[in-house]
Design an enzyme around this catalytic site. Structure first.
Site, PDB file in Angstrom:
ATOM      1  N   LYS A  52      34.910 -60.437  68.736  1.00  0.00           N
ATOM      2  CA  LYS A  52      33.562 -60.961  68.938  1.00  0.00           C
ATOM      3  C   LYS A  52      33.591 -62.493  68.909  1.00  0.00           C
ATOM      4  O   LYS A  52      32.943 -63.154  69.717  1.00  0.00           O
ATOM      5  CB  LYS A  52      32.610 -60.408  67.865  1.00  0.00           C
ATOM      6  CG  LYS A  52      32.301 -58.931  68.104  1.00  0.00           C
ATOM      7  CD  LYS A  52      31.606 -58.243  66.956  1.00  0.00           C
ATOM      8  CE  LYS A  52      31.542 -56.730  67.248  1.00  0.00           C
ATOM      9  NZ  LYS A  52      31.000 -55.933  66.164  1.00  0.00           N
ATOM     10  N   GLN A  96      29.329 -56.727  60.217  1.00  0.00           N
ATOM     11  CA  GLN A  96      30.262 -55.732  60.750  1.00  0.00           C
ATOM     12  C   GLN A  96      30.213 -54.469  59.883  1.00  0.00           C
ATOM     13  O   GLN A  96      30.412 -54.538  58.673  1.00  0.00           O
ATOM     14  CB  GLN A  96      31.685 -56.317  60.783  1.00  0.00           C
ATOM     15  CG  GLN A  96      32.707 -55.395  61.386  1.00  0.00           C
ATOM     16  CD  GLN A  96      32.455 -55.100  62.872  1.00  0.00           C
ATOM     17  OE1 GLN A  96      32.165 -56.005  63.657  1.00  0.00           O
ATOM     18  NE2 GLN A  96      32.530 -53.842  63.258  1.00  0.00           N
ATOM     19  N   ASP A 119      22.572 -56.671  67.009  1.00  0.00           N
ATOM     20  CA  ASP A 119      23.140 -55.326  67.141  1.00  0.00           C
ATOM     21  C   ASP A 119      22.076 -54.319  67.572  1.00  0.00           C
ATOM     22  O   ASP A 119      22.402 -53.211  68.007  1.00  0.00           O
ATOM     23  CB  ASP A 119      23.726 -54.867  65.794  1.00  0.00           C
ATOM     24  CG  ASP A 119      25.241 -55.057  65.727  1.00  0.00           C
ATOM     25  OD1 ASP A 119      25.875 -55.091  66.799  1.00  0.00           O
ATOM     26  OD2 ASP A 119      25.769 -55.172  64.604  1.00  0.00           O
TER      27      ASP A 119
END
Ligand code: NDP
Length: 278
Positions: A52, A96, A119
């Protein structure tokens, strides 16, 4: 022989479009910033976080990295998120997953400001998707829609079957296909006669988490098959939820694993980051 839907190529295409957009914003003195938080030392999570960060660098998104020890308490993590929620220079916050067991994942998801939830996991963004309002959309299913559109697969009016109903893939996938005017069935572990239902599909999206479960008996000739699954086999190679070798000869288009849905997830995360400047 089926046409391969090339997620590597399509994700590169999207990232290059985003790079051009980021440059345009930069010329106006605006820059997107993504804060990435990793708790603990899970090697797979470290790889995802690194990928990422690399994608951010490629596109021109500033990334802030917070690598916290596995002993970090829930309170400490919530305090960091609160600080980032209140930092106007930060557009996106990503924790994460999974987080260590002593931290409540749902509480963490809900603590991220919906306006920075790149997200797309916060209930407000999930709700916005359901009622067709603007908001961040979960990256993997958003990536599947891009794969279909950029491979000239018309969704409108098609029989779409999604296998799997998780909050991050199956459910938002069903809603997105519905938004594109597909006729949607979401199947799951209690579905009766899964084979017959899957065989109806013009577009079959599989996110079941079972290696090679969907074989030729589940697909209609000429269908489009999208395989979200990703598993490492004993021989070290990757495979999906679809038995590629048995399905590929009878369908019209199919995603490979690796190189199908996988690269799209990060591309759509980047899209969510840039979209907060639009
Ligand atoms: P989950 O395990 O959260 O969900 C799996 C779903 O499949 C559940 O809804 C479950 O039903 C259903 N299911 C399980 N067994 C069966 C069965 N025998 N028949 C029908 N349905 C079944 O998985 P995720 O959605 O998180 O992920 C799915 C796959 O996609 C995994 O392989 C994962 O690694 C991969 N993935 C890939 C990503 C990428 O970027 N490429 C991103 C995210 C996931 P029920 O609800 O009834 O239990």
């Amino acid at each position: 022989m089926a046409e391969l839907i090339d997620g590597k190529r399509i994700s590169k295409e999207i990232k290059d479009e985003l790079k051009a957009e980021a440059e345009k914003f930069k010329a106006e003195g605006r820059e997107a910033t993504l804060a990435v938080i990793l708790v603990g030392d899970d090697p797979a999570s470290a790889v995802y976080v690194n990928n990422k960060k690399k994608a951010c660098e490629y596109i021109g998104i500033r990334s802030l990295s917070y690598e916290l020890p596995k002993e970090t308490t829930e309170e400490e993590l919530l305090a960091l998120i609160d600080k980032l929620n209140n930092d106007d220079s930060v557009n996106g916050i990503l924790v994460q997953l999974p987080v260590p067991d002593h931290i409540d994942e749902n509480k963490i998801i809900r603590s991220i400001s919906p306006s920075k939830d790149v997200d797309g996991f916060h209930p407000l963004n999930v709700g916005a998707l359901l009622i067709g309002e603007k908001g961040f959309v979960s990256c993997t299913p958003a990536g599947v829609i891009q794969l279909l559109k950029r491979s000239n697969v018309d969704i409108e009016g098609k029989e779409c079957v999604v296998v799997g109903r998780s909050n991050i893939v199956g459910k938002p996938m069903g809603v997105l296909l519905l938004r594109e005017n597909g006729t949607v069935t979401i199947a799951h572990s209690r579905t009766k006669d899964l084979k017959t239902i899957c065989k109806r599909a013009d577009i079959l999206v599989v996110a079941v988490g079972k290696p090679k479960m969907i074989n030729a008996e589940y697909v209609k000739e000429g269908a489009v098959v999208i395989d979200v699954g990703i598993h490492r086999m004993d021989n070290g190679k990757l495979c999906g939820d679809v038995d590629f070798d048995s399905v590929e000869p009878i369908v019209s288009k199919i995603t490979p694993v690796p190189g199908g849905v996988g690269p799209m997830t990060i591309a759509m995360l980047m899209d969510n980051c840039i979209s907060s400047l639009r």
